[in-house]
Design an enzyme around this catalytic site. Sequence first.
Site, PDB file in Angstrom:
ATOM      1  N   ASP A 233     -18.290 -25.715 -13.377  1.00  0.00           N
ATOM      2  CA  ASP A 233     -19.340 -25.517 -14.072  1.00  0.00           C
ATOM      3  C   ASP A 233     -19.666 -23.786 -12.615  1.00  0.00           C
ATOM      4  O   ASP A 233     -20.535 -23.810 -12.901  1.00  0.00           O
ATOM      5  CB  ASP A 233     -20.041 -26.571 -14.153  1.00  0.00           C
ATOM      6  CG  ASP A 233     -20.951 -26.515 -12.674  1.00  0.00           C
ATOM      7  OD1 ASP A 233     -20.025 -26.512 -11.373  1.00  0.00           O
ATOM      8  OD2 ASP A 233     -22.188 -27.254 -12.661  1.00  0.00           O
TER       9      ASP A 233
ATOM     10  N   HIS B   9       3.146  -8.372  -2.226  1.00  0.00           N
ATOM     11  CA  HIS B   9       1.413  -8.708  -3.013  1.00  0.00           C
ATOM     12  C   HIS B   9       1.153  -9.607  -2.544  1.00  0.00           C
ATOM     13  O   HIS B   9       0.654 -10.820  -2.571  1.00  0.00           O
ATOM     14  CB  HIS B   9       1.037  -8.711  -4.458  1.00  0.00           C
ATOM     15  CG  HIS B   9       1.458  -7.522  -4.975  1.00  0.00           C
ATOM     16  ND1 HIS B   9       2.154  -7.748  -6.847  1.00  0.00           N
ATOM     17  CD2 HIS B   9       2.027  -6.464  -4.753  1.00  0.00           C
ATOM     18  CE1 HIS B   9       2.078  -5.914  -6.759  1.00  0.00           C
ATOM     19  NE2 HIS B   9       1.869  -5.318  -5.555  1.00  0.00           N
TER      20      HIS B   9
ATOM     21  N   ASP C  84      -3.396  -4.246   3.824  1.00  0.00           N
ATOM     22  CA  ASP C  84      -3.276  -3.112   2.569  1.00  0.00           C
ATOM     23  C   ASP C  84      -4.879  -4.286   2.313  1.00  0.00           C
ATOM     24  O   ASP C  84      -4.672  -4.597   1.058  1.00  0.00           O
ATOM     25  CB  ASP C  84      -2.059  -3.325   1.687  1.00  0.00           C
ATOM     26  CG  ASP C  84      -2.699  -2.488  -0.054  1.00  0.00           C
ATOM     27  OD1 ASP C  84      -3.777  -2.083  -0.512  1.00  0.00           O
ATOM     28  OD2 ASP C  84      -1.569  -2.080  -0.573  1.00  0.00           O
TER      29      ASP C  84
ATOM     30  N   ASP D  68      -7.911   2.826  -1.448  1.00  0.00           N
ATOM     31  CA  ASP D  68      -6.849   1.832  -1.736  1.00  0.00           C
ATOM     32  C   ASP D  68      -5.924   2.375  -0.519  1.00  0.00           C
ATOM     33  O   ASP D  68      -5.328   2.907  -0.379  1.00  0.00           O
ATOM     34  CB  ASP D  68      -5.803   1.742  -3.340  1.00  0.00           C
ATOM     35  CG  ASP D  68      -4.433   0.846  -3.008  1.00  0.00           C
ATOM     36  OD1 ASP D  68      -4.635   0.177  -1.905  1.00  0.00           O
ATOM     37  OD2 ASP D  68      -4.109   1.038  -3.779  1.00  0.00           O
TER      38      ASP D  68
ATOM     39  N   HIS E 235       9.349  -0.417  -4.825  1.00  0.00           N
ATOM     40  CA  HIS E 235       8.052   0.440  -5.284  1.00  0.00           C
ATOM     41  C   HIS E 235       7.900   1.391  -5.618  1.00  0.00           C
ATOM     42  O   HIS E 235       9.128   2.046  -4.667  1.00  0.00           O
ATOM     43  CB  HIS E 235       6.672  -0.201  -5.135  1.00  0.00           C
ATOM     44  CG  HIS E 235       6.360   0.150  -3.574  1.00  0.00           C
ATOM     45  ND1 HIS E 235       5.576   0.881  -2.645  1.00  0.00           N
ATOM     46  CD2 HIS E 235       6.221  -0.439  -2.148  1.00  0.00           C
ATOM     47  CE1 HIS E 235       5.416   1.222  -2.132  1.00  0.00           C
ATOM     48  NE2 HIS E 235       5.782   0.506  -1.181  1.00  0.00           N
TER      49      HIS E 235
ATOM     50  N   HIS F  97       0.166   5.754  -7.219  1.00  0.00           N
ATOM     51  CA  HIS F  97      -0.716   5.894  -8.524  1.00  0.00           C
ATOM     52  C   HIS F  97      -1.742   5.759  -8.971  1.00  0.00           C
ATOM     53  O   HIS F  97      -2.011   6.660  -7.925  1.00  0.00           O
ATOM     54  CB  HIS F  97      -0.452   3.791  -8.668  1.00  0.00           C
ATOM     55  CG  HIS F  97      -1.262   3.299  -7.048  1.00  0.00           C
ATOM     56  ND1 HIS F  97      -2.617   3.203  -7.440  1.00  0.00           N
ATOM     57  CD2 HIS F  97      -0.875   2.721  -6.539  1.00  0.00           C
ATOM     58  CE1 HIS F  97      -3.148   2.145  -6.493  1.00  0.00           C
ATOM     59  NE2 HIS F  97      -2.544   2.504  -5.741  1.00  0.00           N
TER      60      HIS F  97
ATOM     61  N   HIS G 266      -5.065  -0.183 -10.007  1.00  0.00           N
ATOM     62  CA  HIS G 266      -4.038   0.910 -10.150  1.00  0.00           C
ATOM     63  C   HIS G 266      -4.474   2.038 -11.868  1.00  0.00           C
ATOM     64  O   HIS G 266      -4.529   0.995 -12.899  1.00  0.00           O
ATOM     65  CB  HIS G 266      -2.223  -0.036 -10.815  1.00  0.00           C
ATOM     66  CG  HIS G 266      -1.909  -0.335  -9.625  1.00  0.00           C
ATOM     67  ND1 HIS G 266      -1.604  -1.791  -9.173  1.00  0.00           N
ATOM     68  CD2 HIS G 266      -1.236  -0.656  -8.241  1.00  0.00           C
ATOM     69  CE1 HIS G 266      -1.190  -2.214  -8.456  1.00  0.00           C
ATOM     70  NE2 HIS G 266      -1.350  -0.838  -7.093  1.00  0.00           N
TER      71      HIS G 266
ATOM     72  N   GLU H 205       1.785   6.858  -0.838  1.00  0.00           N
ATOM     73  CA  GLU H 205       2.346   4.986  -0.508  1.00  0.00           C
ATOM     74  C   GLU H 205       3.780   4.557   0.061  1.00  0.00           C
ATOM     75  O   GLU H 205       3.880   3.735  -0.759  1.00  0.00           O
ATOM     76  CB  GLU H 205       1.847   3.937  -0.876  1.00  0.00           C
ATOM     77  CG  GLU H 205       1.580   3.662  -2.290  1.00  0.00           C
ATOM     78  CD  GLU H 205       0.527   2.877  -2.520  1.00  0.00           C
ATOM     79  OE1 GLU H 205       1.003   1.585  -2.670  1.00  0.00           O
ATOM     80  OE2 GLU H 205      -0.194   2.792  -3.931  1.00  0.00           O
TER      81      GLU H 205
ATOM     82  N   TYR I 210      10.803  -1.914   3.956  1.00  0.00           N
ATOM     83  CA  TYR I 210      11.210  -3.374   4.517  1.00  0.00           C
ATOM     84  C   TYR I 210      11.919  -4.343   4.645  1.00  0.00           C
ATOM     85  O   TYR I 210      13.106  -3.680   4.086  1.00  0.00           O
ATOM     86  CB  TYR I 210      10.262  -3.898   3.356  1.00  0.00           C
ATOM     87  CG  TYR I 210       8.345  -3.335   2.387  1.00  0.00           C
ATOM     88  CD1 TYR I 210       7.779  -4.012   2.914  1.00  0.00           C
ATOM     89  CD2 TYR I 210       8.874  -2.431   1.377  1.00  0.00           C
ATOM     90  CE1 TYR I 210       6.357  -3.030   2.531  1.00  0.00           C
ATOM     91  CE2 TYR I 210       8.041  -1.853   0.860  1.00  0.00           C
ATOM     92  CZ  TYR I 210       6.664  -1.915   1.547  1.00  0.00           C
ATOM     93  OH  TYR I 210       5.692  -1.028   0.775  1.00  0.00           O
TER      94      TYR I 210
ATOM     95  N   ARG J  83       4.099  -0.170   5.025  1.00  0.00           N
ATOM     96  CA  ARG J  83       4.147   1.387   4.910  1.00  0.00           C
ATOM     97  C   ARG J  83       2.475   1.802   5.082  1.00  0.00           C
ATOM     98  O   ARG J  83       1.415   1.102   5.864  1.00  0.00           O
ATOM     99  CB  ARG J  83       2.980   0.002   3.367  1.00  0.00           C
ATOM    100  CG  ARG J  83       2.654   0.607   1.959  1.00  0.00           C
ATOM    101  CD  ARG J  83       2.398   0.002   0.691  1.00  0.00           C
ATOM    102  NE  ARG J  83       2.175  -0.545   0.469  1.00  0.00           N
ATOM    103  CZ  ARG J  83       1.843  -2.237   0.438  1.00  0.00           C
ATOM    104  NH1 ARG J  83       3.115  -2.736   0.748  1.00  0.00           N
ATOM    105  NH2 ARG J  83       1.272  -3.121   0.740  1.00  0.00           N
TER     106      ARG J  83
ATOM    107  N   GLU K  95      -0.788   3.603   3.305  1.00  0.00           N
ATOM    108  CA  GLU K  95      -0.810   4.623   2.235  1.00  0.00           C
ATOM    109  C   GLU K  95      -2.349   5.462   2.134  1.00  0.00           C
ATOM    110  O   GLU K  95      -3.319   5.022   2.965  1.00  0.00           O
ATOM    111  CB  GLU K  95      -1.683   3.353   1.181  1.00  0.00           C
ATOM    112  CG  GLU K  95      -2.056   3.832   0.284  1.00  0.00           C
ATOM    113  CD  GLU K  95      -2.157   2.190  -0.847  1.00  0.00           C
ATOM    114  OE1 GLU K  95      -1.988   1.583   0.406  1.00  0.00           O
ATOM    115  OE2 GLU K  95      -1.785   2.993  -2.028  1.00  0.00           O
TER     116      GLU K  95
HETATM  117 MN   LIG Z   1      -1.638   0.990  -3.679  1.00  0.00          MN
END
Ligand SMILES: [Mn+2]
Length: 446
Positions: A46, A250, A267, A278, A357, A361, A368, A391, A395, A412, A414
Site C-alpha cells: 500500500d 546508467h 551525473d 542535467d 552514446h 539530447h 531526454h 556531454e 570509457y 564524462r 556534461e
Molecule cells: Mn544527459
Amino acid sequence: MDCNLKEPMLGFSPELFEARRKTVFSKLDNSVLLLSSGSVKKKSHDIEFPFRPESDFFYLTGLCESECVALLRSNGSDGDLVLFVPVRDLNKERWTGERMGLEEIKKRYGATEVHGKHQLGQHLPSLLSQAGKIYFRTGTDHQLEELLLSSLNHDQVQESRGNRKPAGILDPGSLLDDMRLFKDAEELDRIRRAAVITSESFREMLAYCGPGVGEWELEAALEFGFRKRGASGPAYPTIVGSGGNGCVLHYSSNCQRMESGDLVLVDGGAELDLYAADITRTFPVSGSFSEIQKSVYEVVKEAHGCGIKRLAPGVAIENIHEVTVMKLVEGLLDLGILKGSTDEILEKETYKIFFPHKTSHWLGLDIHDVGTYMVQDRSRVLEPNMVLTVEPGLYFPSLNKGLEEFFNIGIRIEDDLLITDSGSELLTPQLPVNAEEIESLVQVSK
Ligand SMILES: [Mn+2]
C-alpha cells in the site's frame, strides 16, 4: 496531496497553457487529442511512488493531479478543453490530502467542461463521434486505452461515421513535440534555476568526496543540495560511479565505497516545477588526477569545449556530435589507443567502443526531452530557444586487452545550453570544467 494547492499551476501563468492549447486547436481540424495525467504508481503493497503528471498533460493544462484525463477538440475558431477528474472523497483526503472540486478546477484551469472521472465512459462516445483522427499515446494508460477502443466501437460513434473506423490513432508527439522543443520565458526561467541549483549542489557535494566515502553519500549530498534549494528532487536517478562503475552508462545502484586513486563520475540534475537540469562531472576520489587519468580528462574536456563552441542557430545538431567525435578520435590517436587514419576510424566507427552514446539530447520537461533529431531525413538545425546538453565521454571498462593502464577510467563532462540568436548560453557556468579547478573543489574538504 497531489499538488501544491497554493500553487496549482506550479506558479506558471494560466495564459501560457491557454496559448498552447490555442496552438493545438489550430492544428486539430476535426480531430481530438486525448491525454492522461497518469496514475499513482505502487511501490509495494500500500505504498506509492510520489506522483508526477505526464509531461504532455501538464504542458497543456497546468494541472498536476493524478487520474485526470484531458480532451481537446477544436470548434472552428477556438476549442474546448474537457477535463475528467476524480471527484472529492473526504474520507480519502484524510489520508492523502485535499483535492480540488470540479467547479474550482473548471475556473482555475480554464476548462469548458469538467466531469467526474467516473463519467468518462459515458461521455467519451459522444465526444469522439465526430472526430476524424484521435491523438492518443498508446501503451501508457491501459485503462484509458481500453475505454477509448471500446468507445470507438460504441454505436453512437459507428453510426455517426457510417460504420467507418476512425481515420487513425496518432501519437500526440506529432502535434506537441515541436512545440515543446522551443522553450518560452517561463520554462527557461525554471530550467535556468534548475541548472543553478544543480551547479551549486555539485560544488557542495564535491567537498564530501574522499577515499572510503560511499557513492551513496555523494548521491545524498547532491540531492540534499537540490531539496535545500527548493527543487522537488532529482529529475532522474543520480549516477555516482566510482572506478569501473563510471564506465556503466546508467549505473545507479551507487553502492560502493570509493577508493583512493579512482575517478568518480557523477551525473545528476535537479527537477524544478517539473523542468530538469542535467550535469555530469568526473573527479578524482582523493583530489588529484593521475597523469593517465588527466590525459584522458583533457581529451574529453577539449571535445566538450569544441562541441559547445560550435553551438549556434543554423548548425545541424549532428554537426555538434561530429566535432566532438573528431576531437575524441584525435585524442585517442594521440594517446595511442586508436591506430590508423582518422578517416578510417570515423568510417568504421571504432571509436564507439570508447564513446558509445551521442553528444547531445534536448532538455526540458523530460530529461531526454521530446523532439526528433532528424527532420525529413536530415539532421535538425538548431534554433534559438532550444535547450540541450553537450556531454562527450570516454570509457574504458576492463575489457579491452592491451589497454590495461586505462582500465576503469570512465569520464564524462556534461553541461546544459540554451541556443540564442547569436550562439549559445551556458546555463551551468557556476561549475568549472578545468582539471585544476575540479581538483581544488574536491580538496576544499580536506
Ligand atoms: Mn544527459
